[in-house]
Design a protein around this motif. Structure first.
Motif, PDB file in Angstrom:
ATOM      1  N   TRP A 122      -7.618   0.288   8.483  1.00 14.23           N
ATOM      2  CA  TRP A 122      -5.894  -0.411   7.802  1.00 14.23           C
ATOM      3  C   TRP A 122      -5.133   0.155   9.347  1.00 14.23           C
ATOM      4  O   TRP A 122      -4.507  -0.778   9.551  1.00 14.23           O
ATOM      5  CB  TRP A 122      -5.224   0.994   7.293  1.00 14.23           C
TER       6      TRP A 122
ATOM      7  N   LYS B  39      -3.923  -3.759  10.331  1.00 10.69           N
ATOM      8  CA  LYS B  39      -2.707  -3.559   9.544  1.00 10.69           C
ATOM      9  C   LYS B  39      -1.728  -4.903   9.968  1.00 10.69           C
ATOM     10  O   LYS B  39      -1.488  -5.525   9.018  1.00 10.69           O
ATOM     11  CB  LYS B  39      -2.083  -2.467   9.337  1.00 10.69           C
TER      12      LYS B  39
ATOM     13  N   GLN C 100      -0.553  -6.411   0.027  1.00 13.38           N
ATOM     14  CA  GLN C 100      -1.680  -6.067   1.690  1.00 13.38           C
ATOM     15  C   GLN C 100      -2.742  -4.972   0.559  1.00 13.38           C
ATOM     16  O   GLN C 100      -3.816  -4.758   1.265  1.00 13.38           O
ATOM     17  CB  GLN C 100      -0.524  -4.744   2.331  1.00 13.38           C
TER      18      GLN C 100
ATOM     19  N   MET D 102      -6.125  -5.708   1.028  1.00 14.18           N
ATOM     20  CA  MET D 102      -7.313  -4.976   1.852  1.00 14.18           C
ATOM     21  C   MET D 102      -7.953  -5.082   0.564  1.00 14.18           C
ATOM     22  O   MET D 102      -9.641  -4.695   1.675  1.00 14.18           O
ATOM     23  CB  MET D 102      -6.747  -3.726   1.722  1.00 14.18           C
TER      24      MET D 102
ATOM     25  N   GLY E 275      -5.018   0.679  -0.076  1.00 14.22           N
ATOM     26  CA  GLY E 275      -3.952   0.343   1.049  1.00 14.22           C
ATOM     27  C   GLY E 275      -2.385   0.439   0.609  1.00 14.22           C
ATOM     28  O   GLY E 275      -1.460   0.527   1.288  1.00 14.22           O
TER      29      GLY E 275
ATOM     30  N   PHE F  65      -1.426   2.615   2.829  1.00  3.64           N
ATOM     31  CA  PHE F  65      -1.089   2.827   3.830  1.00  3.64           C
ATOM     32  C   PHE F  65       0.136   2.163   4.820  1.00  3.64           C
ATOM     33  O   PHE F  65       0.678   2.345   5.369  1.00  3.64           O
ATOM     34  CB  PHE F  65      -2.619   2.810   4.218  1.00  3.64           C
ATOM     35  N   SER F  66       0.124   1.387   3.308  1.00  3.29           N
ATOM     36  CA  SER F  66       1.137   0.174   3.874  1.00  3.29           C
ATOM     37  C   SER F  66       2.675   1.082   3.520  1.00  3.29           C
ATOM     38  O   SER F  66       3.333   0.973   4.419  1.00  3.29           O
ATOM     39  CB  SER F  66       1.010  -0.946   2.612  1.00  3.29           C
TER      40      SER F  66
END
Length: 135
Positions: free
Chosen positions: A67, A71, A81, A85, A127, A130-131
């Motif tokens: 990521w 990203k 997103q 991913m 994902g 992480f976003s």
């Protein structure tokens, strides 16, 4: 590096919880798949069970690194997103390994499909985390 470690830790906890929930609901939702795990194709050695819980942690940190590196290529809101991913992970890592597993061990296509969905949802959860954490 700090974001990779912190988001990797959060994703690890989330993926561990997801793994545990899947263990509980799989026999209810997919009893035929659950039966396959009693086949001789699977190792029945309880000392290896811990690897089921190590896998989400390793995956979370690997996906956190991925990521952080890519990203900027993932567009949209956190859900979009995460989906992108998850599709990348499923296509690049999960599907090829499942094709090899399906060719090598005696499991049903339903079982392999459940593993593909499991991998997709693992990457989706990571994902989204992480976003939200890598803003």
């Amino acid at each position: 590096m700090k974001k990779i470690i912190s988001s990797g830790l959060v994703a690890s906890v989330a993926l561990l919880a997801f793994a545990y929930i899947c263990i509980l609901i799989m026999p209810v939702l997919l009893p035929k798949v659950a039966e396959e795990y009693y086949s001789p194709a699977f190792v029945n050695d309880e000392s290896r069970n811990m690897f089921y819980y190590v896998h989400p942690v390793l995956l979370a940190f690997g996906l956190a690194w991925f990521w952080n590196r890519f990203k900027s290529l993932l567009k949209g809101n956190a859900l979009m997103q995460g989906i992108e991913m998850a599709l990348i992970y499923a296509a690049i890592a999960t599907l090829p390994s499942l094709i090899i597993l399906y060719s090598a061990i005696n499991v049903s296509l339903l079982t392999v499909g459940s593993w593909l969905l499991y991998g997709f949802f693992q990457a989706l959860i990571a994902g989204i985390i992480f976003s939200r954490m890598h803003v």
